[in-house]
Design a protein around this motif. Structure first.
Motif, mmCIF file in Angstrom:
data_model
loop_
_atom_site.group_PDB
_atom_site.id
_atom_site.type_symbol
_atom_site.label_atom_id
_atom_site.label_comp_id
_atom_site.label_asym_id
_atom_site.label_seq_id
_atom_site.Cartn_x
_atom_site.Cartn_y
_atom_site.Cartn_z
ATOM 1 N N VAL A 217 -8.067 -13.851 -11.589
ATOM 2 C CA VAL A 217 -7.594 -13.866 -10.514
ATOM 3 C C VAL A 217 -8.634 -13.323 -9.504
ATOM 4 C CG1 VAL A 217 -5.709 -12.977 -8.902
ATOM 5 C CG2 VAL A 217 -5.106 -13.343 -11.188
ATOM 6 N N LYS A 218 -8.739 -14.083 -8.219
ATOM 7 C CA LYS A 218 -9.978 -13.672 -7.289
ATOM 8 C C LYS A 218 -9.119 -12.971 -6.115
ATOM 9 C CE LYS A 218 -13.144 -17.158 -8.418
ATOM 10 N NZ LYS A 218 -13.921 -18.450 -7.744
ATOM 11 N N TYR A 219 -9.806 -12.081 -5.731
ATOM 12 C CA TYR A 219 -9.069 -11.025 -4.287
ATOM 13 C C TYR A 219 -10.096 -10.978 -3.254
ATOM 14 C CZ TYR A 219 -6.251 -8.722 -7.915
ATOM 15 O OH TYR A 219 -5.321 -8.616 -8.831
ATOM 16 N N ARG A 220 -9.484 -11.736 -2.247
ATOM 17 C CA ARG A 220 -10.189 -12.018 -1.001
ATOM 18 C C ARG A 220 -9.690 -10.979 0.265
ATOM 19 N NH1 ARG A 220 -10.618 -18.715 -1.267
ATOM 20 N NH2 ARG A 220 -11.850 -18.527 -3.493
ATOM 21 N N PRO A 221 -10.396 -10.295 0.890
ATOM 22 C CA PRO A 221 -9.912 -9.444 1.993
ATOM 23 C C PRO A 221 -9.254 -10.534 3.215
ATOM 24 C CG PRO A 221 -12.154 -9.057 1.333
ATOM 25 C CD PRO A 221 -11.836 -10.187 0.514
ATOM 26 N N ASN A 222 -7.931 -10.038 3.654
ATOM 27 C CA ASN A 222 -7.381 -10.544 4.737
ATOM 28 C C ASN A 222 -6.672 -9.457 5.636
ATOM 29 O OD1 ASN A 222 -5.735 -12.030 6.323
ATOM 30 N ND2 ASN A 222 -4.804 -13.329 4.529
ATOM 31 N N ALA A 223 -7.172 -9.451 6.596
ATOM 32 C CA ALA A 223 -6.547 -8.172 7.779
ATOM 33 C C ALA A 223 -5.653 -8.933 8.704
ATOM 34 C CB ALA A 223 -7.812 -7.851 8.627
ATOM 35 N N GLY A 224 -4.995 -10.093 8.418
ATOM 36 C CA GLY A 224 -4.359 -10.825 8.947
ATOM 37 C C GLY A 224 -2.934 -10.552 9.011
ATOM 38 N N TYR A 225 -2.332 -9.593 7.999
ATOM 39 C CA TYR A 225 -1.077 -9.192 7.673
ATOM 40 C C TYR A 225 -0.549 -8.017 8.908
ATOM 41 C CZ TYR A 225 -1.320 -12.046 3.494
ATOM 42 O OH TYR A 225 -1.585 -12.910 2.782
ATOM 43 N N THR A 226 0.401 -8.364 9.686
ATOM 44 C CA THR A 226 0.642 -7.072 10.602
ATOM 45 C C THR A 226 1.380 -5.911 9.854
ATOM 46 O OG1 THR A 226 2.938 -8.309 10.871
ATOM 47 C CG2 THR A 226 1.203 -8.797 12.459
ATOM 48 N N PHE A 227 1.844 -6.092 8.898
ATOM 49 C CA PHE A 227 2.551 -4.852 8.119
ATOM 50 C C PHE A 227 1.718 -4.413 7.103
ATOM 51 C CE2 PHE A 227 3.851 -9.061 6.363
ATOM 52 C CZ PHE A 227 3.502 -9.072 4.999
ATOM 53 N N LEU A 228 0.373 -4.808 6.795
ATOM 54 C CA LEU A 228 -0.474 -4.331 5.738
ATOM 55 C C LEU A 228 -1.720 -3.575 6.747
ATOM 56 C CD1 LEU A 228 -0.437 -6.946 3.003
ATOM 57 C CD2 LEU A 228 0.744 -4.807 2.964
ATOM 58 N N HIS A 229 -2.259 -2.550 6.128
ATOM 59 C CA HIS A 229 -3.650 -2.197 6.613
ATOM 60 C C HIS A 229 -4.705 -3.023 6.665
ATOM 61 C CE1 HIS A 229 -6.871 0.691 6.835
ATOM 62 N NE2 HIS A 229 -5.983 1.856 6.997
ATOM 63 N N PRO A 230 -5.205 -3.116 7.883
ATOM 64 C CA PRO A 230 -6.184 -4.383 7.813
ATOM 65 C C PRO A 230 -7.259 -4.124 6.993
ATOM 66 C CG PRO A 230 -6.322 -2.926 9.823
ATOM 67 C CD PRO A 230 -4.964 -2.541 9.008
ATOM 68 N N VAL B 18 0.447 -0.559 2.937
ATOM 69 C CA VAL B 18 1.440 -0.748 4.106
ATOM 70 C C VAL B 18 0.958 0.121 5.356
ATOM 71 C CG1 VAL B 18 3.745 -0.264 4.959
ATOM 72 C CG2 VAL B 18 3.349 -0.503 2.629
ATOM 73 N N HIS B 19 0.825 -0.985 6.504
ATOM 74 C CA HIS B 19 0.299 -0.608 7.805
ATOM 75 C C HIS B 19 1.143 0.798 8.104
ATOM 76 C CE1 HIS B 19 -1.043 -0.394 11.920
ATOM 77 N NE2 HIS B 19 -1.742 -1.478 11.580
ATOM 78 N N PRO B 20 0.128 1.626 8.499
ATOM 79 C CA PRO B 20 0.925 3.076 8.829
ATOM 80 C C PRO B 20 1.866 2.875 9.870
ATOM 81 C CG PRO B 20 -1.521 3.289 9.117
ATOM 82 C CD PRO B 20 -1.359 1.853 8.683
ATOM 83 N N LEU B 21 1.806 1.918 10.955
ATOM 84 C CA LEU B 21 3.023 1.769 11.756
ATOM 85 C C LEU B 21 4.156 1.233 11.310
ATOM 86 C CD1 LEU B 21 0.932 0.417 14.960
ATOM 87 C CD2 LEU B 21 1.430 2.681 14.607
ATOM 88 N N THR B 22 4.131 0.293 10.194
ATOM 89 C CA THR B 22 5.088 -0.336 9.542
ATOM 90 C C THR B 22 5.800 0.626 8.558
ATOM 91 O OG1 THR B 22 4.044 -2.391 9.559
ATOM 92 C CG2 THR B 22 5.743 -2.084 7.793
ATOM 93 N N ALA B 23 4.763 1.426 8.031
ATOM 94 C CA ALA B 23 5.400 2.605 7.284
ATOM 95 C C ALA B 23 6.321 3.488 7.996
ATOM 96 C CB ALA B 23 4.258 3.244 6.498
ATOM 97 N N ALA B 24 5.872 3.908 9.263
ATOM 98 C CA ALA B 24 6.617 4.740 9.946
ATOM 99 C C ALA B 24 7.819 4.312 10.545
ATOM 100 C CB ALA B 24 5.707 5.079 11.397
ATOM 101 N N GLU B 25 7.754 2.784 10.967
ATOM 102 C CA GLU B 25 9.145 2.134 11.104
ATOM 103 C C GLU B 25 10.194 2.002 10.076
ATOM 104 O OE1 GLU B 25 11.890 0.002 13.096
ATOM 105 O OE2 GLU B 25 9.986 0.673 13.969
ATOM 106 N N PHE B 26 9.503 1.897 8.864
ATOM 107 C CA PHE B 26 10.833 1.929 7.754
ATOM 108 C C PHE B 26 11.086 3.269 7.190
ATOM 109 C CE2 PHE B 26 9.627 -2.640 7.983
ATOM 110 C CZ PHE B 26 10.724 -3.112 7.555
ATOM 111 N N GLU B 27 10.264 4.248 7.577
ATOM 112 C CA GLU B 27 10.186 5.738 7.024
ATOM 113 C C GLU B 27 10.119 5.878 5.912
ATOM 114 O OE1 GLU B 27 14.193 7.068 8.145
ATOM 115 O OE2 GLU B 27 14.052 6.772 10.372
ATOM 116 N N CYS B 28 8.824 5.154 5.243
ATOM 117 C CA CYS B 28 8.546 5.370 4.084
ATOM 118 C C CYS B 28 7.019 5.875 4.009
ATOM 119 C CB CYS B 28 8.520 4.080 3.191
ATOM 120 S SG CYS B 28 7.410 2.660 4.167
ATOM 121 N N PRO B 29 6.502 6.492 3.104
ATOM 122 C CA PRO B 29 5.225 7.249 2.827
ATOM 123 C C PRO B 29 4.135 6.569 3.295
ATOM 124 C CG PRO B 29 6.600 7.772 0.990
ATOM 125 C CD PRO B 29 7.205 6.562 1.568
#
Length: 813
Positions: free
Chosen positions: A651-664, A683-694
């Motif tokens: 499985v190949k892994y390719r960086p992608n900063a386009g997800y609004t809910f993931l750390h770029p 998880v993006h820090p703003l999304t983590a804060a929105e859902f109140e998860c670590p």
């Protein structure tokens, strides 16, 4: 549906049900014939060895200021037992229930002899509560002392000495004992939500005749019901039949004990004789009824109509309810007095001073009743029966039975006749196809026509074998087609009498799990081995979660399917992503102070199809999330372990900063070749804060179908190498922005057929390699299956690799 056995058998010729074993045999046979039995319970007297005793003498307890030592005669032959009591209403000569040593009182409590402050007590005196009785049912009874028979009105004028030594429950008239069978009735069998319906089933099951109750109403009043009440039905499609009877000179009082016992055994609270009669008929016939106080029916007129939109009405439970125009109500000349098929109104209830009543028995549209009950949040015994569909003939029979019970109980005088408003086709009969040959072919049997006719006739069907039709009885609305008829024949012919056969042109096969099922099992096992816990969540989601993820308006995840009848706004959309559910689960566990939460789910997501007439497109996905003792590379390793277990290939892994809910800087897409199969990241820090998860939460989503396609069940073996391999290490310095996967791809591409493997074994960043640089070290293995490699062969391959790496700006360290 609970059915007391004595009541059940009252309408049959079954006479061999006498013991516990007989009742269990009946229950077993009825289950085999299709009337599934949930439980068989014995009810009645649990009170044992509580006898009537006479207080011969009493004295103060030497070590107590409120207790007495009494000598009680419990045999009537002069022998006494000593009882210590604290009851203050005991006197010498009183006749009192005495629980002797070993007696059983309410709740199954066993009484034993013992000492109370040094004095021996061979039992105890009993109050109403200790016998499981309500003191309010006995005139003269009290709740703050023991039972003294002389104080009860029922024993006035009798010789209480004649009762000494008798069981107290027999003396009080509470010696009731019976079995109760609890049936699980399917919703299509409306007739079996009644004692008569279950009696019919029991009679046919046991091969005995059903004995219908004989209903005769004397109608002793001189007046006619039709002279004192009129009925108007505005829409007969919603109320095909309405019957009303009027009763005069009503005496409101408690029902007789036999009726109270039967009602309470079936779970219905006894109220008074009139209300109890309507409930009794509902249980017996399956037809809900209602009784109005005649004084409250204004204009002596009953109107069955739709409710006014927004109309407010107070029901019998003293709750104001807002009605709508889709609901059916019972009204008088001025306003509503009941919600049809659901509950009556407080403004027309039976009161202690009621003297004249109107009985109502009607047939209401099942869908309308269900919608009405749901609209006001009030599902009753009545509405649950109407929802299943009832027949107008049943309504007519039930109101006559209620009138008969009024006369039998002396509760009032029934006026002559009844008011009937019936639709023209209300009593129309239905014909159902009946073809013995087709039924035998359908069941795989060879049942004679005579046997089929006998079974159907016992079920009160009128069978015409020559014309291949039958007319089902009015109470069997579930008999619609030939398959229904075949089921009735199979039930009473005996499922155990039908031979097991294979389908035509079929052969025995060995069952096994499908490829997809095996893939799911491997994923679950691998995730569990990695320390993850499986979760199961709803496929419904709130549309607002996509705003919380920060998705743009044109994001594909917003192309969700709306649910037409949702449980609520939070469950109004079919989910297009499992990420919101994972984040909410992480937040919940975090709020409960869980330090490590590793979870996963294998489930479907749903997207709209381009064609609105088609069903949604659904894809099965593996979704995982974690926080706590977890980092990016460990999380990535868990996913790689799943791929390795399935032997899917790299499985190949390719960086992608386009997800609004993931750390770029910590997100990547997963690929098989050029086909994207999922994504993972922190998880993006703003999304983590929105859902109140670590903040250190990670999520991953992988499509299951590509994993299933590339899953290798039996790996291919290859011959062990005959010639030695050559190992080389290489370290290159590149910009930090260069993915190591790109370097590895060039190494494998340029290494050619001689390169056996290439693995990263070191990554270094520091001032020695320069600012914004990193050093990557790889271990390379070369081998030729046909010969031993020379240094020249290896050096040539190494030069090709280094030339290729220069395209990425790599320098040999």
């Amino acid at each position: 549906m609970k059915a007391p056995v004595k009541w059940l058998l009252e309408y049959t010729a079954i006479d061999d049900i006498k013991t516990d074993g007989d009742v269990k045999r009946l229950a077993s046979l009825m289950t085999l014939s299709g009337s599934k039995v949930e439980t068989v319970d014995r009810i009645g007297n649990e009170i044992k060895n509580v006898l009537v005793g006479k207080c011969v003498s009493m004295k103060r307890h030497e070590n107590s200021d409120h207790m007495f030592v009494c000598m009680m005669d419990v045999s009537g032959k002069g022998g006494t037992v000593q009882i210590v009591t604290g009851a203050q209403n005991v006197k010498e000569g009183s006749h009192i229930p005495v629980a002797l040593d070993g007696a059983v009182i309410a709740g199954g409590r066993v009484i034993r002899s013992g000492k109370l402050r040094g004095e021996l007590s061979d039992g105890m005196m009993c109050s109403f509560e200790e016998l499981g009785l309500d003191f309010r049912n006995y005139e003269g009874g009290i709740d703050d002392g023991v039972i003294v028979l002389e104080d009860l009105k029922a024993f006035a004028g009798c010789d209480p000495d004649a009762l000494i030594g008798r069981e107290i429950m027999d003396v009080l008239g509470e010696g009731y004992e019976d079995f109760v069978i609890d049936f699980e009735i399917t919703s299509n069998r409306a007739d079996c939500f009644s004692i008569l319906g279950l009696s019919r089933e029991a009679a046919v099951t046991m091969g005995k005749p059903f004995i219908a109750p004989e209903v005769k109403v004397r109608e002793e009043a001189s007046a006619k019901t039709s002279d004192n009440i009129t009925v108007e039905v505005e829409d007969q499609t919603l109320c095909p039949a309405y019957f009303a009877r009027r009763v005069r000179n009503v005496k409101i009082e408690p029902s007789p004990k036999w009726m109270r016992d039967r009602l309470e055994t079936c779970g219905v609270r006894a109220i008074n004789n009139i209300v109890d009669i309507t409930n009794y008929v509902m249980l017996e016939y399956g037809q809900p009824m209602h009784a109005f106080d005649s004084r409250t029916v204004r204009g002596n007129k009953i109107v069955v109509r739709r409710a006014a939109e927004g109309e407010v009405f107070r029901t019998l439970d003293d709750v104001e309810r807002t009605l709508n125009s889709k609901m059916l109500v019972i009204a008088d000349a001025e306003g509503t007095i009941g919600i049809a098929g659901v509950m009556g109104g407080l403004n027309s209830e039976i009161r202690p001073d009621t003297t004249d009543i109107i009985f109502e028995s009607a047939t209401f549209d099942a869908v309308t009743v269900r919608r009405g009950a749901k609209s006001v949040g009030l599902r009753t015994e009545s509405s649950s029966r109407f929802e299943k569909g009832l027949d107008p003939k049943l309504a007519c029979e039930a109101i006559d039975r209620a009138a008969q019970l009024v006369e039998e109980l002396g509760a009032g005088v029934v006026e002559k006749g009844k008011v009937c408003v019936v639709a023209p086709d209300a009593f129309a009969e239905r014909e159902v196809p009946f073809d013995c040959g087709r039924i035998n072919a359908f069941l795989g049997t060879d049942i004679p026509t005579e046997e089929m006719v006998k079974i159907l006739t016992s079920l009160e069907c009128r069978v015409d074998p020559d014309n291949k039709t039958l007319v089902p009885p009015y109470f069997r609305h579930d008999l619609i087609c030939m398959a229904d008829v075949a089921e009735e024949i199979a039930r009473f012919y005996g499922y155990n009498n039908i031979r097991s056969t294979l389908l035509d042109n079929c052969r025995m096969t060995l069952g096994s799990r499908t490829r997809l099922q095996r893939v799911r099992d491997i994923i679950r096992r691998r995730m569990a081995d990695s320390g993850f816990h499986e979760m199961v969540s709803y496929s419904f989601e709130s549309p607002s979660v996509y705003d919380r993820l920060g998705l743009p308006a044109d994001d594909v995840h917003r192309n969700y399917v709306k649910i037409s009848n949702p449980l609520g706004e939070d469950y109004s959309a079919m989910r297009t992503s499992m990420v919101p559910t994972l984040l909410k689960t992480l937040a919940f566990n975090h709020s409960k102070r869980n330090k490590n939460t590793w979870i996963y789910e294998i489930a479907y997501v749903y997207e709209k199809d381009g064609d609105e007439d088609k069903l949604p497109v659904h894809r099965e996905q593996l979704a995982a999330a974690a926080f706590g003792d977890m980092d990016f590379f460990r999380f990535k390793g868990v996913l790689e372990a799943v791929s390795l277990e399935l032997k899917t290939g790299e499985v190949k892994y390719r960086p992608n900063a386009g997800y609004t809910f993931l750390h770029p800087g910590r997100a990547a897409d997963l690929y098989f070749g050029d086909a994207k199969i999922g994504y993972m990241g922190q998880v993006h820090p703003l999304t983590a804060a929105e859902f109140e998860c670590p903040a250190d939460s990670f999520v991953a989503v992988i499509d299951v179908e590509p994993l299933c396609e590339r899953y290798v069940e039996i790996p291919k073996s290859r011959e062990l190498p005959k010639f030695p391999g050559v190992m080389r290490d290489i370290a290159v310095v590149v910009d930090k922005s260069v993915p190591q996967g790109d370097i590895l791809d060039i190494i494998r591409q340029r290494g050619g057929r001689l390169l056996e493997s290439a693995e990263l074994f070191d990554c270094y960043e520091g001032i020695q390699v320069g600012l914004n640089k990193k050093s990557l070290a790889y271990s390379l293995s070369f081998r030729d299956p046909q010969r031993t490699l020379t240094d020249e062969d290896v050096e040539k391959a190494m030069r090709k690799i280094l030339n290729g790496l220069e395209t990425l700006g790599a320098e040999l360290r």
